[in-house]
Design a protein around this motif. Sequence first.
Motif, PDB file in Angstrom:
ATOM      1  N   ILE A 159       0.850  -1.189   0.000  1.00 34.10           N
ATOM      2  CA  ILE A 159       0.000   0.000   0.000  1.00 34.10           C
ATOM      3  C   ILE A 159       0.885   1.239   0.000  1.00 34.10           C
ATOM      4  O   ILE A 159       1.803   1.367   0.815  1.00 34.10           O
ATOM      5  N   ALA A 160       0.601   2.188  -0.873  1.00 33.28           N
ATOM      6  CA  ALA A 160       1.361   3.436  -0.883  1.00 33.28           C
ATOM      7  C   ALA A 160       0.805   4.426   0.148  1.00 33.28           C
ATOM      8  O   ALA A 160       1.555   5.055   0.892  1.00 33.28           O
ATOM      9  N   VAL A 161      -0.523   4.581   0.185  1.00 31.61           N
ATOM     10  CA  VAL A 161      -1.182   5.448   1.168  1.00 31.61           C
ATOM     11  C   VAL A 161      -2.425   4.739   1.675  1.00 31.61           C
ATOM     12  O   VAL A 161      -3.362   4.495   0.909  1.00 31.61           O
ATOM     13  N   SER A 162      -2.449   4.412   2.962  1.00 29.51           N
ATOM     14  CA  SER A 162      -3.575   3.688   3.549  1.00 29.51           C
ATOM     15  C   SER A 162      -4.526   4.656   4.238  1.00 29.51           C
ATOM     16  O   SER A 162      -4.096   5.601   4.907  1.00 29.51           O
ATOM     17  N   ASN A 163      -5.822   4.422   4.090  1.00 27.53           N
ATOM     18  CA  ASN A 163      -6.841   5.233   4.757  1.00 27.53           C
ATOM     19  C   ASN A 163      -8.039   4.368   5.138  1.00 27.53           C
ATOM     20  O   ASN A 163      -8.302   3.344   4.540  1.00 27.53           O
ATOM     21  N   GLY A 164      -8.795   4.842   6.115  1.00 19.15           N
ATOM     22  CA  GLY A 164      -9.848   4.050   6.717  1.00 19.15           C
ATOM     23  C   GLY A 164      -9.243   3.324   7.913  1.00 19.15           C
ATOM     24  O   GLY A 164      -8.228   3.755   8.438  1.00 19.15           O
ATOM     25  N   PRO A 165      -9.886   2.273   8.367  1.00 18.46           N
ATOM     26  CA  PRO A 165     -11.044   1.597   7.773  1.00 18.46           C
ATOM     27  C   PRO A 165     -12.359   2.073   8.380  1.00 18.46           C
ATOM     28  O   PRO A 165     -12.397   2.933   9.242  1.00 18.46           O
ATOM     29  N   THR A 166     -13.454   1.457   7.897  1.00 18.55           N
ATOM     30  CA  THR A 166     -14.729   1.518   8.577  1.00 18.55           C
ATOM     31  C   THR A 166     -15.427   0.187   8.367  1.00 18.55           C
ATOM     32  O   THR A 166     -14.963  -0.651   7.577  1.00 18.55           O
ATOM     33  N   TRP A 167     -16.538  -0.026   9.080  1.00 20.74           N
ATOM     34  CA  TRP A 167     -17.233  -1.314   9.051  1.00 20.74           C
ATOM     35  C   TRP A 167     -18.704  -1.124   8.705  1.00 20.74           C
ATOM     36  O   TRP A 167     -19.282  -0.048   8.919  1.00 20.74           O
ATOM     37  N   SER A 168     -19.311  -2.165   8.175  1.00 23.43           N
ATOM     38  CA  SER A 168     -20.759  -2.174   7.980  1.00 23.43           C
ATOM     39  C   SER A 168     -21.429  -2.197   9.355  1.00 23.43           C
ATOM     40  O   SER A 168     -20.815  -2.563  10.364  1.00 23.43           O
ATOM     41  N   ASP A 170     -23.571  -4.184  10.591  1.00 16.82           N
ATOM     42  CA  ASP A 170     -23.626  -5.510  11.209  1.00 16.82           C
ATOM     43  C   ASP A 170     -22.237  -6.052  11.546  1.00 16.82           C
ATOM     44  O   ASP A 170     -22.106  -7.138  12.101  1.00 16.82           O
ATOM     45  N   GLY A 171     -21.194  -5.293  11.214  1.00 15.56           N
ATOM     46  CA  GLY A 171     -19.841  -5.697  11.557  1.00 15.56           C
ATOM     47  C   GLY A 171     -19.268  -6.795  10.693  1.00 15.56           C
ATOM     48  O   GLY A 171     -18.148  -7.259  10.934  1.00 15.56           O
ATOM     49  N   LYS A 172     -19.972  -7.203   9.656  1.00 13.87           N
ATOM     50  CA  LYS A 172     -19.534  -8.347   8.868  1.00 13.87           C
ATOM     51  C   LYS A 172     -18.720  -7.973   7.627  1.00 13.87           C
ATOM     52  O   LYS A 172     -18.264  -8.853   6.896  1.00 13.87           O
ATOM     53  N   ALA A 173     -18.553  -6.676   7.395  1.00 13.57           N
ATOM     54  CA  ALA A 173     -17.716  -6.223   6.282  1.00 13.57           C
ATOM     55  C   ALA A 173     -16.825  -5.094   6.780  1.00 13.57           C
ATOM     56  O   ALA A 173     -17.260  -4.243   7.558  1.00 13.57           O
ATOM     57  N   MET A 174     -15.583  -5.091   6.332  1.00  9.99           N
ATOM     58  CA  MET A 174     -14.664  -4.003   6.618  1.00  9.99           C
ATOM     59  C   MET A 174     -14.243  -3.363   5.315  1.00  9.99           C
ATOM     60  O   MET A 174     -13.965  -4.066   4.334  1.00  9.99           O
TER      61      MET A 174
END
Length: 307
Positions: A159-168, A170-174
């Motif tokens: 990764i050159a520039v990382s940003n986030g994360p966030t989640w759905s 229901d917590g089942k997707a990032m």
Amino acid sequence: MNTQLSTPPPPTLLGPLECIWPAAAALGEGACWSQREQTLYWVDILSRRLHRFTPADGLRATWEFDDEISAVAERASQPGLIVTLRRGFALFDPARPDRQPEYLHQPEPELTANRFNDGKCDAQGRFWGGSMDRDCVAPTGSLYRYDPDGQCTKHETGIAVSNGPTWSLDGKAMYFNDTVTSRVYAWDFDTATGSLSNKRQWLRFAKGDGFPDGMTTDAAGRLWIAHWGASCVTCHDPVSAAELYRLVLPTRHITTCSFGGADMCTMFITSATSGLTAEQLEAEPLAGGLFAVRIDGGGVAANLFGG
């Protein structure tokens, strides 16, 4: 996997966008609302500053660091914050301004041209933080998970520039932003173990629409993404990634967005002066400012670090 089926409606703004702190930050980032203190923490990475803004009385405070500070989360059972500094994860207690931050873990000491960037906690109290090339060019960054027991796990590289994360909701997707490539990725997220699987491209920004920077999830499950270089924050369906709304701001480098306020209906938005020419700075006097706008339905409280 995110199990939400129906498309959430577009958001409704409850008032005008305002610049509540014309800070002229070099690289504003890391907006995090403290439920405990009813205050907003945010950072200026390149100026190595942690800011705090209290809406009830307008009070502002700033702490300066020896290293870049890039992301912030509150601790659940102890006072103070977990933060990412240039070399990794650390603790800092703003109530003790004489105390220096205490590094917990430095996962990549050999990569001296890297620094840490965005990050936040999942609902289980684990802190996710990404590193990046300080020149925003080489794909030397990685995504890490730092657990309350001190274990640090690398989940993604290149990764050159990382940003986030966030989640759905229901917590089942990032969701995670690989900023330089203009891509937003999604993984299936195992809430029990914190493991990731089934990586896929969820969204790719169109050419000329800036680059995906910080993001957050609101109480309706919609994702909001700051656009570096495109003067806006966009709101998206969490499954299809369809754009539901576009909030335009008076400066081009928008860096992150986060909900807060007593009713969690205020979106706080950071921005940057870095990379702007003298002419652009003159045309955008609020560049680097902290903005706020009220949105119907609001967001969800920031997750706390379990340690």
